[in-house]
Design a protein around this motif. Structure first.
Motif, PDB file in Angstrom:
ATOM      1  N   MET A 135       1.952  26.116 -32.363  1.00  0.00           N
ATOM      2  CA  MET A 135       3.114  25.299 -32.696  1.00  0.00           C
ATOM      3  C   MET A 135       3.082  23.935 -32.026  1.00  0.00           C
ATOM      4  N   ARG A 136       3.681  22.962 -32.696  1.00  0.00           N
ATOM      5  CA  ARG A 136       4.091  21.706 -32.076  1.00  0.00           C
ATOM      6  C   ARG A 136       5.596  21.809 -31.876  1.00  0.00           C
ATOM      7  N   ALA A 137       6.060  21.536 -30.650  1.00  0.00           N
ATOM      8  CA  ALA A 137       7.470  21.747 -30.324  1.00  0.00           C
ATOM      9  C   ALA A 137       8.109  20.447 -29.840  1.00  0.00           C
ATOM     10  N   ALA A 138       9.414  20.371 -29.979  1.00  0.00           N
ATOM     11  CA  ALA A 138      10.169  19.204 -29.545  1.00  0.00           C
ATOM     12  C   ALA A 138      11.372  19.634 -28.719  1.00  0.00           C
ATOM     13  N   HIS A 139      11.673  18.843 -27.679  1.00  0.00           N
ATOM     14  CA  HIS A 139      12.835  19.089 -26.825  1.00  0.00           C
ATOM     15  C   HIS A 139      13.248  17.776 -26.173  1.00  0.00           C
ATOM     16  N   LYS A 140      14.393  17.252 -26.563  1.00  0.00           N
ATOM     17  CA  LYS A 140      14.967  16.038 -25.971  1.00  0.00           C
ATOM     18  C   LYS A 140      13.944  14.896 -25.914  1.00  0.00           C
ATOM     19  N   GLY A 141      13.270  14.675 -27.014  1.00  0.00           N
ATOM     20  CA  GLY A 141      12.319  13.578 -27.092  1.00  0.00           C
ATOM     21  C   GLY A 141      10.931  13.910 -26.587  1.00  0.00           C
ATOM     22  N   LEU A 142      10.759  15.064 -25.954  1.00  0.00           N
ATOM     23  CA  LEU A 142       9.449  15.508 -25.502  1.00  0.00           C
ATOM     24  C   LEU A 142       8.731  16.233 -26.625  1.00  0.00           C
ATOM     25  N   TYR A 200      11.526  33.444 -19.598  1.00  0.00           N
ATOM     26  CA  TYR A 200      11.816  32.591 -18.453  1.00  0.00           C
ATOM     27  C   TYR A 200      11.705  31.122 -18.832  1.00  0.00           C
ATOM     28  N   ILE A 201      12.310  30.307 -17.986  1.00  0.00           N
ATOM     29  CA  ILE A 201      12.122  28.863 -17.978  1.00  0.00           C
ATOM     30  C   ILE A 201      11.363  28.505 -16.701  1.00  0.00           C
ATOM     31  N   LEU A 202      10.330  27.699 -16.847  1.00  0.00           N
ATOM     32  CA  LEU A 202       9.636  27.107 -15.706  1.00  0.00           C
ATOM     33  C   LEU A 202       9.893  25.609 -15.792  1.00  0.00           C
ATOM     34  N   GLU A 203      10.735  25.110 -14.890  1.00  0.00           N
ATOM     35  CA  GLU A 203      11.141  23.701 -14.923  1.00  0.00           C
ATOM     36  C   GLU A 203      10.833  23.052 -13.587  1.00  0.00           C
ATOM     37  N   ASP A 204       9.913  22.107 -13.598  1.00  0.00           N
ATOM     38  CA  ASP A 204       9.522  21.393 -12.382  1.00  0.00           C
ATOM     39  C   ASP A 204       9.201  22.368 -11.247  1.00  0.00           C
ATOM     40  N   GLY A 205       8.475  23.426 -11.589  1.00  0.00           N
ATOM     41  CA  GLY A 205       8.044  24.396 -10.591  1.00  0.00           C
ATOM     42  C   GLY A 205       9.028  25.500 -10.290  1.00  0.00           C
ATOM     43  N   GLU A 206      10.267  25.405 -10.784  1.00  0.00           N
ATOM     44  CA  GLU A 206      11.286  26.426 -10.536  1.00  0.00           C
ATOM     45  C   GLU A 206      11.302  27.432 -11.681  1.00  0.00           C
ATOM     46  N   LEU A 207      11.215  28.710 -11.333  1.00  0.00           N
ATOM     47  CA  LEU A 207      11.166  29.793 -12.305  1.00  0.00           C
ATOM     48  C   LEU A 207      12.538  30.443 -12.407  1.00  0.00           C
ATOM     49  N   SER A 208      13.052  30.575 -13.641  1.00  0.00           N
ATOM     50  CA  SER A 208      14.376  31.165 -13.848  1.00  0.00           C
ATOM     51  C   SER A 208      14.348  32.055 -15.084  1.00  0.00           C
ATOM     52  N   GLY A 209      14.769  33.304 -14.920  1.00  0.00           N
ATOM     53  CA  GLY A 209      14.770  34.256 -16.028  1.00  0.00           C
ATOM     54  C   GLY A 209      15.801  33.915 -17.086  1.00  0.00           C
ATOM     55  N   LEU A 210      15.500  34.275 -18.329  1.00  0.00           N
ATOM     56  CA  LEU A 210      16.437  34.053 -19.428  1.00  0.00           C
ATOM     57  C   LEU A 210      17.482  35.157 -19.475  1.00  0.00           C
ATOM     58  N   VAL A 211      18.704  34.773 -19.854  1.00  0.00           N
ATOM     59  CA  VAL A 211      19.779  35.747 -20.042  1.00  0.00           C
ATOM     60  C   VAL A 211      20.236  35.791 -21.491  1.00  0.00           C
ATOM     61  N   GLU A 212      19.848  34.789 -22.279  1.00  0.00           N
ATOM     62  CA  GLU A 212      20.279  34.738 -23.680  1.00  0.00           C
ATOM     63  C   GLU A 212      19.272  33.918 -24.476  1.00  0.00           C
ATOM     64  N   ALA A 213      19.042  34.331 -25.711  1.00  0.00           N
ATOM     65  CA  ALA A 213      18.157  33.573 -26.601  1.00  0.00           C
ATOM     66  C   ALA A 213      18.563  33.827 -28.037  1.00  0.00           C
ATOM     67  N   THR A 235      19.243  30.294 -22.775  1.00  0.00           N
ATOM     68  CA  THR A 235      20.015  30.033 -21.562  1.00  0.00           C
ATOM     69  C   THR A 235      19.409  30.844 -20.434  1.00  0.00           C
ATOM     70  N   ASP A 236      19.209  30.187 -19.280  1.00  0.00           N
ATOM     71  CA  ASP A 236      18.587  30.898 -18.165  1.00  0.00           C
ATOM     72  C   ASP A 236      19.636  31.348 -17.153  1.00  0.00           C
ATOM     73  N   ALA A 237      19.172  32.006 -16.086  1.00  0.00           N
ATOM     74  CA  ALA A 237      20.076  32.591 -15.100  1.00  0.00           C
ATOM     75  C   ALA A 237      20.872  31.546 -14.329  1.00  0.00           C
ATOM     76  N   ARG A 238      20.441  30.284 -14.368  1.00  0.00           N
ATOM     77  CA  ARG A 238      21.192  29.207 -13.721  1.00  0.00           C
ATOM     78  C   ARG A 238      22.333  28.703 -14.590  1.00  0.00           C
ATOM     79  N   GLY A 239      22.361  29.163 -15.861  1.00  0.00           N
ATOM     80  CA  GLY A 239      23.364  28.677 -16.795  1.00  0.00           C
ATOM     81  C   GLY A 239      22.926  27.470 -17.581  1.00  0.00           C
ATOM     82  N   LYS A 240      21.662  27.066 -17.457  1.00  0.00           N
ATOM     83  CA  LYS A 240      21.153  25.909 -18.190  1.00  0.00           C
ATOM     84  C   LYS A 240      20.668  26.336 -19.572  1.00  0.00           C
ATOM     85  N   THR A 241      20.978  25.535 -20.569  1.00  0.00           N
ATOM     86  CA  THR A 241      20.589  25.818 -21.949  1.00  0.00           C
ATOM     87  C   THR A 241      19.534  24.813 -22.392  1.00  0.00           C
ATOM     88  N   PHE A 242      18.550  25.318 -23.122  1.00  0.00           N
ATOM     89  CA  PHE A 242      17.453  24.499 -23.625  1.00  0.00           C
ATOM     90  C   PHE A 242      17.311  24.758 -25.121  1.00  0.00           C
TER      91      PHE A 242
END
Length: 322
Positions: A289-296, A225-238, A257-264
């Motif tokens: 791990m130390r991880a990076a995503h869009k400057g985060l 899943y993705i948890l983004e700003d409190g919204e939970l969305s299941g993954l459909v592809e990884a 990629t989550d169920a909303r179609g957003k890719t991370f």
């Protein structure tokens, strides 16, 4: 759907003798390069349980080279899972079952912690098609019978940790889980349990197959899943891959990629880790791990789970590759 009563045992008098119920409540202190495993494996039909507290602060091939290890097998199984204390000094109490745990530990060598775990979302039931987009396509539980019931939870964890007399504040976001079902100690497969968090703003969690004897590429997505700003969305592809030092994951990249179609997209590198074996039939390459995503920049955990049956069957192929 996970309910408050799922904080308790699920076995019955007719359950298989190999029935297992687990609680995983990890936490970290990134500024000190410390990750802590808190893991309880109960076998209620046999009346025993295992509890592990391991404090990891470096990359090494040896479990015993870490800062602290307290792994105790065959302690008495607690009467309930929502409120228990074990002979090793670990106490777990579900203040608000599933959503809020208080965890305390009094170990040896002036090592202890006192923590609160507050859930950041609804428990993610990987076997519920209404929550997990992949659940409806499965014939049975997500992985094997040991995950007949299973959920993940991302927590905000606060409190204090003392490691051999050195005290430090704990304030982190980490992902734990809970499982129940028959768990045979053979042929558990080769899998990766992986998650990264960037504070409360973003967490990615996934569980994938991985045939390390043949490839560095991750296998099929099982759940996540993705948890983004409190919204939970299941993954459909990884998809993703690891780079290795022998069989220790040293870093890599993941795209989901989550169920909303957003890719991370994420990149990650290992900051501490070791072999870890909460029960003898399986070994885990536990990598923080130390991880990076869009400057985060965030933190996470990768558990590469390998049954010893798999390792011995493929020993020559693994040695040749790594």
């Amino acid at each position: 759907m996970i309910r408050p009563e799922d904080a308790e045992f699920h076995f019955s008098q007719g359950s298989h003798w190999q029935w297992v119920e687990t609680i995983a409540l990890p936490f970290c202190v990134p500024e000190a390069n410390i990750n802590v495993i808190v893991y309880v494996v109960t076998r209620p039909m046999l009346g025993v349980c295992m509890a592990d507290v391991t404090i990891i602060d470096r990359i090494t091939d040896l479990w015993e080279e870490q800062a602290y290890v307290d792994n105790q097998q065959h302690m008495p199984c607690p009467a309930k899972l929502s409120d228990f204390s074990l002979p090793n000094g670990l106490t777990v109490r579900a203040v608000d079952p599933v959503n809020h745990y208080q965890v305390e530990y009094q170990g040896i060598d002036d090592t202890w912690f006192k923590l609160d775990y507050h859930a950041l979302h609804t428990a993610y039931d990987i076997n519920d098609p209404a929550m997990d987009p992949l659940a409806a396509k499965r014939n049975g539980p997500a992985w094997d019978s040991s995950w007949s019931g299973h959920y993940e939870m991302t927590y905000r964890i606060t409190g204090e940790l003392c490691v051999r007399g050195q005290r430090m504040a704990v304030d982190c976001v980490e992902t734990g889980d809970r499982s129940w079902g028959p768990r045979p100690e053979r042929e558990n497969g080769a899998v990766i349990w992986w998650h990264v968090s960037f504070g409360e703003a973003l967490t990615c969690h996934m569980f994938v197959q991985h045939d390390i004897a043949k490839t560095n590429e991750f296998g099929a997505l099982i759940s996540g899943y993705i948890l983004e700003d409190g919204e939970l969305s299941g993954l459909v592809e990884a998809k993703g891959r690891n780079e290795y030092r022998r069989v220790m994951p040293m870093g890599g990249e993941v795209s989901v990629t989550d169920a909303r179609g957003k890719t991370f997209d994420f990149t990650f590198s290992t900051v501490n880790g070791c072999y870890w074996a909460p029960y003898p039939s399986n070994t885990y390459l536990q990598a923080s791990m130390r991880a990076a995503h869009k400057g985060l920049v965030g933190t996470g955990v990768q558990q590469l789970g390998l049954s010893r049956a798999y390792l011995t069957r493929h020993r020559d192929a693994i040695r040749q590759r790594y």
